[in-house]
Design an enzyme around this catalytic site. Structure first.
Site, PDB file in Angstrom:
ATOM      1  N   ARG A   1       0.944  -1.158  -0.017  1.00  0.00           N
ATOM      2  CA  ARG A   1       0.048  -0.077   0.093  1.00  0.00           C
ATOM      3  C   ARG A   1       1.020   1.417  -0.025  1.00  0.00           C
ATOM      4  O   ARG A   1       0.518   2.239  -0.492  1.00  0.00           O
ATOM      5  CB  ARG A   1      -0.945  -0.052   1.228  1.00  0.00           C
TER       6      ARG A   1
ATOM      7  N   TYR B   1     -13.438  17.826 -17.102  1.00  0.00           N
ATOM      8  CA  TYR B   1     -13.671  16.378 -16.865  1.00  0.00           C
ATOM      9  C   TYR B   1     -14.807  16.243 -15.650  1.00  0.00           C
ATOM     10  O   TYR B   1     -14.669  17.111 -14.779  1.00  0.00           O
ATOM     11  CB  TYR B   1     -12.508  15.761 -16.435  1.00  0.00           C
TER      12      TYR B   1
ATOM     13  N   LYS C   1      -5.791   6.315 -20.208  1.00  0.00           N
ATOM     14  CA  LYS C   1      -6.269   6.887 -21.393  1.00  0.00           C
ATOM     15  C   LYS C   1      -5.123   6.498 -22.452  1.00  0.00           C
ATOM     16  O   LYS C   1      -4.772   5.314 -22.373  1.00  0.00           O
ATOM     17  CB  LYS C   1      -6.374   8.238 -21.195  1.00  0.00           C
TER      18      LYS C   1
HETATM   19  C1  PLP Z   1     -10.511   9.885 -17.733  1.00  0.00           C
HETATM   20  C2  PLP Z   1     -10.337  11.251 -17.292  1.00  0.00           C
HETATM   21  C3  PLP Z   1     -10.135  11.471 -15.704  1.00  0.00           C
HETATM   22  C4  PLP Z   1     -10.375  10.266 -14.652  1.00  0.00           C
HETATM   23  O1  PLP Z   1      -9.592   9.398 -14.972  1.00  0.00           O
HETATM   24  P1  PLP Z   1      -9.869   7.772 -14.339  1.00  0.00           P
HETATM   25  O2  PLP Z   1      -8.860   7.151 -14.662  1.00  0.00           O
HETATM   26  O3  PLP Z   1     -11.194   7.376 -15.309  1.00  0.00           O
HETATM   27  O4  PLP Z   1     -10.535   7.817 -12.873  1.00  0.00           O
HETATM   28  C5  PLP Z   1      -9.524  12.813 -15.538  1.00  0.00           C
HETATM   29  N1  PLP Z   1      -9.208  13.892 -16.359  1.00  0.00           N
HETATM   30  C6  PLP Z   1      -9.441  13.637 -17.837  1.00  0.00           C
HETATM   31  C7  PLP Z   1      -9.131  14.632 -18.658  1.00  0.00           C
HETATM   32  C8  PLP Z   1      -9.884  12.342 -18.176  1.00  0.00           C
HETATM   33  O5  PLP Z   1      -9.940  12.067 -19.402  1.00  0.00           O
END
Ligand code: PLP
Length: 375
Positions: free
Chosen positions: A48, A100, A197
């Site tokens: 952790r 977001y 992403k």
């Molecule tokens: C997807 C995204 C997030 C959140 O990320 P997760 O991995 O889905 O928790 C935050 N900011 C942007 C610009 C995103 O595209």
């Protein structure tokens, strides 16, 4: 400094000391043997807090963004929350009106419970930004390009405004990735990523990261919070993101090329009212984007002349592009944002957001062409 392409391939990638393995090992162990008075053998104690795979990923992230230290999280939202949770009660921060949705939820639902307030505004309007500062403003949070309108804010100018006020600038760099934009080199104090992403890059792992310009007490506070509250990246998720980084430069180049082809075609299509992609000269943020980004990214959105009905018809008629949320994977994804935003609904009803993938551009254009014929 080595070129980013080279760093992406090698950072955090030293062969395994024990076996010489070129691909990094994944240590799944939750706990690490130590001496009777908790003397650590290689710096590890409990998963952790840190683990060897995550340490490699953090080294790579810090190198790519040009920061002194990085923290890997279980998701982008865990990273964002981990950072905003360091704001003391009574403090205030600024964030983009287009952003977001998770950030909007934190700012409107969660942070006020802790006595932290946020003001949403157009961060491209620097006079409005200066006017919105309060004595207790501790942070400006910028997301550029923004989701889903692809608005552009001037990172260097915002850093100067923040610093003149004794505040800090944090940048959500998820859409651009360090390959296209390096906020720390423009004066930002922190970069946040959803590595679910482009960094992971294959729509198969969640991850988040904070990269700090300096290994200072802000970093220490965030690291301590992560250790205690537990939103840490697992060894396997760390490994997948690290693997994704190796091909990030090559993928981003192809993503950007495809996005340009699609944006230019959409911009001349009679069924399309407008296209938001910062690479188009007509985009209001084009000049700033050209200055602070190496290329313009592969997220775009467009609005249909036929309104909501046309948007849903086009989304339903696409065959190659899939209707799904998220972005940054090899497959092109399309999304009617207004339908997925729920209680945080803000997007125009005639808007579709596209994460332009890695297919051949001719096939992509043909798919949009046949779908737009139904609009
Ligand atoms: C997807 C995204 C997030 C959140 O990320 P997760 O991995 O889905 O928790 C935050 N900011 C942007 C610009 C995103 O595209």
């Amino acid at each position: 400094m080595k070129h980013l392409e080279t760093l992406a391939v090698h950072a955090g990638g030293e062969p395994d000391a024990e076996t010489g393995a070129i691909a990094p090992p994944i240590h799944l162990s939750t706990t690490f043997e130590h001496g009777p008075a908790c003397e650590r053998r290689a710096g590890f104690e409990y998963q952790r807090e840190t683990n060897p795979t995550q340490v490699r990923l953090e080294a790579a992230l810090a190198a790519l963004e040009g920061g002194e230290a990085a923290l890997a999280y279980a998701s982008g939202m865990a990273a964002m929350h981990g950072l905003l949770d360091t704001l003391p009660p009574g403090s205030h921060f600024l964030y983009p009106r287009d952003c977001y949705t998770g950030l909007r939820s934190l700012a409107q639902e969660f942070l006020p419970e802790r006595g932290v307030s946020g003001t949403a505004l157009d961060l491209a309007d620097l006079a409005a930004v200066r006017a919105a500062l309060r004595p207790e403003t501790r942070l400006i949070w910028v997301e550029t390009p923004s989701n889903p309108l692809l608005e552009i804010a001037d990172i260097a100018a915002l850093a100067e405004i923040a610093h003149d006020h004794g505040a800090r600038l944090a940048c959500d760099n998820t859409f651009a990735t360090p390959l296209l934009q390096r906020p720390l080199s423009l004066g930002a104090d922190l970069v946040m990523h959803s590595s679910s992403k482009y960094m992971g890059g294959h729509s198969d792992t969640l991850g988040g990261a904070l990269v700090f310009a300096r290994r200072d007490e802000w970093f220490e506070r965030a690291a301590h919070r992560r250790h205690v509250t537990g939103p840490v990246a697992s060894p396997f998720a760390s490994w997948l993101v690290l693997r994704g980084l190796r091909s990030l430069p090559a993928r981003m180049a192809w993503h950007c090329r495809n996005a340009r082809a699609l944006a230019e075609r959409l911009a001349t299509h009679p069924a399309v009212a407008s296209v938001a992609w910062p690479g188009l000269a007509a985009h209001p943020g084009h000049e700033i984007a050209a200055r602070q980004m190496r290329d313009f990214g592969a997220m775009l959105s467009f609005r249909l002349r036929g309104g909501r009905d046309a948007a849903l018809k086009v989304a339903g008629a696409l065959r190659l592009a899939r209707n799904a949320t998220s972005l940054g994977g090899p497959e092109t994804l399309v999304e009617h944002r207004a339908s997925v935003e729920g209680s945080m609904r803000q997007s125009p009803e005639d808007l579709l957001r596209v994460s332009v993938g890695l297919e051949h551009p001719d096939d992509l254009l043909a798919d949009f062409e046949q779908a737009l014929a139904r609009a």
